[in-house]
Design a protein around this motif. Structure first.
Motif, PDB file in Angstrom:
ATOM      1  N   ARG A 129       0.679  -1.108  -0.040  1.00 30.74           N
ATOM      2  CA  ARG A 129      -0.206   0.041   0.003  1.00 30.74           C
ATOM      3  C   ARG A 129       1.059   1.254  -0.051  1.00 30.74           C
ATOM      4  N   ARG A 130       0.671   2.160  -0.972  1.00 29.18           N
ATOM      5  CA  ARG A 130       1.519   3.510  -0.943  1.00 29.18           C
ATOM      6  C   ARG A 130       0.728   4.472  -0.068  1.00 29.18           C
ATOM      7  N   ILE A 131       1.489   5.530  -0.177  1.00 29.52           N
ATOM      8  CA  ILE A 131       0.941   6.742   0.806  1.00 29.52           C
ATOM      9  C   ILE A 131       0.192   7.639   0.119  1.00 29.52           C
ATOM     10  N   SER A 132       0.080   7.316  -1.213  1.00 30.03           N
ATOM     11  CA  SER A 132      -0.963   8.503  -2.096  1.00 30.03           C
ATOM     12  C   SER A 132      -2.288   7.745  -2.314  1.00 30.03           C
ATOM     13  N   GLY A 133      -3.160   8.425  -2.486  1.00 29.53           N
ATOM     14  CA  GLY A 133      -4.303   7.767  -2.950  1.00 29.53           C
ATOM     15  C   GLY A 133      -4.621   7.230  -4.564  1.00 29.53           C
ATOM     16  N   GLY A 134      -5.606   7.164  -5.089  1.00 25.88           N
ATOM     17  CA  GLY A 134      -5.527   6.682  -6.358  1.00 25.88           C
ATOM     18  C   GLY A 134      -5.896   5.101  -6.539  1.00 25.88           C
ATOM     19  N   GLY A 135      -5.534   4.324  -7.613  1.00 27.71           N
ATOM     20  CA  GLY A 135      -5.911   3.060  -7.688  1.00 27.71           C
ATOM     21  C   GLY A 135      -4.731   2.184  -7.886  1.00 27.71           C
ATOM     22  N   ALA A 136      -5.212   0.821  -7.968  1.00 29.00           N
ATOM     23  CA  ALA A 136      -4.182  -0.255  -7.870  1.00 29.00           C
ATOM     24  C   ALA A 136      -3.488  -0.515  -9.119  1.00 29.00           C
TER      25      ALA A 136
END
Lengths: 262, 112
Positions: free
Chosen positions: A83-90
């Protein structure tokens, strides 16, 4: 704070970090650490090009693990889910199949800009680089780079303490079948477009340039430096790497973080 | 309703293409657990926790306007959001509740 509201690309002393392949959780941690370092003024604005030590699904900060990822399929294929720290999609990544980069800069670079302008601004150099490779590409709001052969890339941004992180994954040559096995959302999106056939590649960069991945990257780096008044080769500082390794172990590589939103 | 633990799932694709997803459980006609997720952008990240918290305890009969009012304070003045709004959350919650009410308890993609 006496931060100038707006700076230009050429106002900054850009550094390039492009080092050996690293595991997915360490990439997540490096974004976090480098954003802090630029915010604190200890690191100059940096373009970091990622090399992957293994396959990964990278979820957005706010996505639900079970809604977005077929965890069993990912395990079967040996794909690490992070999981990254920014929003958005996979995104689905295999080494050599994508071009991923981060830009970390003072927030003044996108000062006063709304979401849409800030995304397009941070990737204007990429549109130019792609044009130099013969690809007509454009920014498709909010956060996609599109071309005649389909979507090329997806971007995500986050801002923290006066710094902005903008990272992008570009599809060089993706195994669409495997992607559909592990990403639930991909099944829906691609089924809309009737492109679910087995063995299908999502390869807008490879097919439209005919160039090896390394040559595409070299051209991008050259464009960035020429357009932005230079790009100095740098490396990760030992303390940055040390902190990122600790964060990868204690946070970004843990099941708790990956399943933060189960 | 007989059951005191009804799981439900609702989605709303907001204009601009981002998806707001709600997974919730009902107990005694109220939202007993809630998870708002999706591919939206939201800063600070803690605002998402505040949205979940604002939904907890709401009546399963709450209409869209009531749900919107309940979550609006979670979008503070210092919040930067794209692809998620109080109204979008309310639509997704209402869809989940309607699915639960229809006896489906539908959880597409929600696992076994």
């Amino acid at each position: 704070m006496s931060v100038r509201p707006r700076s230009d690309w050429q106002d900054h002393d850009w550094h390039l970090v492009h080092v050996e392949p690293q595991p997915p959780a360490l990439h997540m941690a490096l974004d976090d650490v480098m954003l802090d370092e630029v915010a604190a003024g200890r690191r100059p604005p940096t373009l970091r090009i990622w090399e992957w030590a293994g396959p990964a699904v990278v979820m957005g900060r706010f996505q639900s693990l079970r809604n977005e990822v077929d965890v069993e399929a990912a395990r079967r294929h040996g794909i690490e889910v992070v999981r990254r720290i920014s929003g958005g999609g996979a995104m689905f990544i295999e080494p050599g199949n994508t071009i991923t980069y981060s830009i970390v800069a003072p927030e003044s670079l996108v000062g006063g800009m709304g979401f849409e302008d800030a995304y397009a601004h941070m990737d204007a150099w990429v549109i130019e680089a792609l044009a130099g490779l013969g690809i007509r590409a454009w920014y498709q709001p909010l956060n996609d780079i599109a071309s005649d052969a389909g979507k090329i890339a997806g971007a995500a941004q986050t801002r923290r303490r006066g710094a902005v992180l903008h990272h992008v994954t570009m599809a060089y040559d993706i195994d669409a079948g495997k992607m559909l096995e592990v990403l639930r959302i991909g099944r829906e999106k691609l089924s809309d477009k009737g492109t679910t056939s087995a063995g299908k590649r999502v390869d807008p960069l490879r097919s439209q340039t005919g160039l090896p991945r390394a040559e595409v990257i070299a051209h991008m780096v050259e464009t960035f430096g020429r357009r932005h008044g230079g790009l100095k080769v740098d490396t990760l500082h030992p303390d940055e790497l040390g902190r990122a390794q600790a964060l990868a172990r204690d946070r970004f590589g843990t099941p708790e973080w990956t399943a933060l939103l189960p | 309703m007989e059951s005191t633990d009804i799981a439900a799932h609702g989605e709303y694709k907001v204009p601009g293409g981002k998806l707001v997803v709600v997974d919730l459980a009902l107990a005694h006609g109220r939202l007993a657990s809630v998870q708002v997720s999706g591919d939206f952008f939201l800063e600070p990240a803690e605002a998402r926790d505040a949205i979940d918290a604002a939904l907890l305890g709401l009546s399963a009969d709450a209409d869209e306007a009531e749900i919107t009012s309940a979550v609006a304070p979670a979008f503070g003045a210092d919040t930067r959001a794209f692809g998620i709004t109080p109204e979008g959350v309310a639509v997704a919650v209402r869809r989940a509740l309607d699915a639960a009410d229809g006896g489906k308890g539908g959880t597409p993609g929600g696992g076994p």
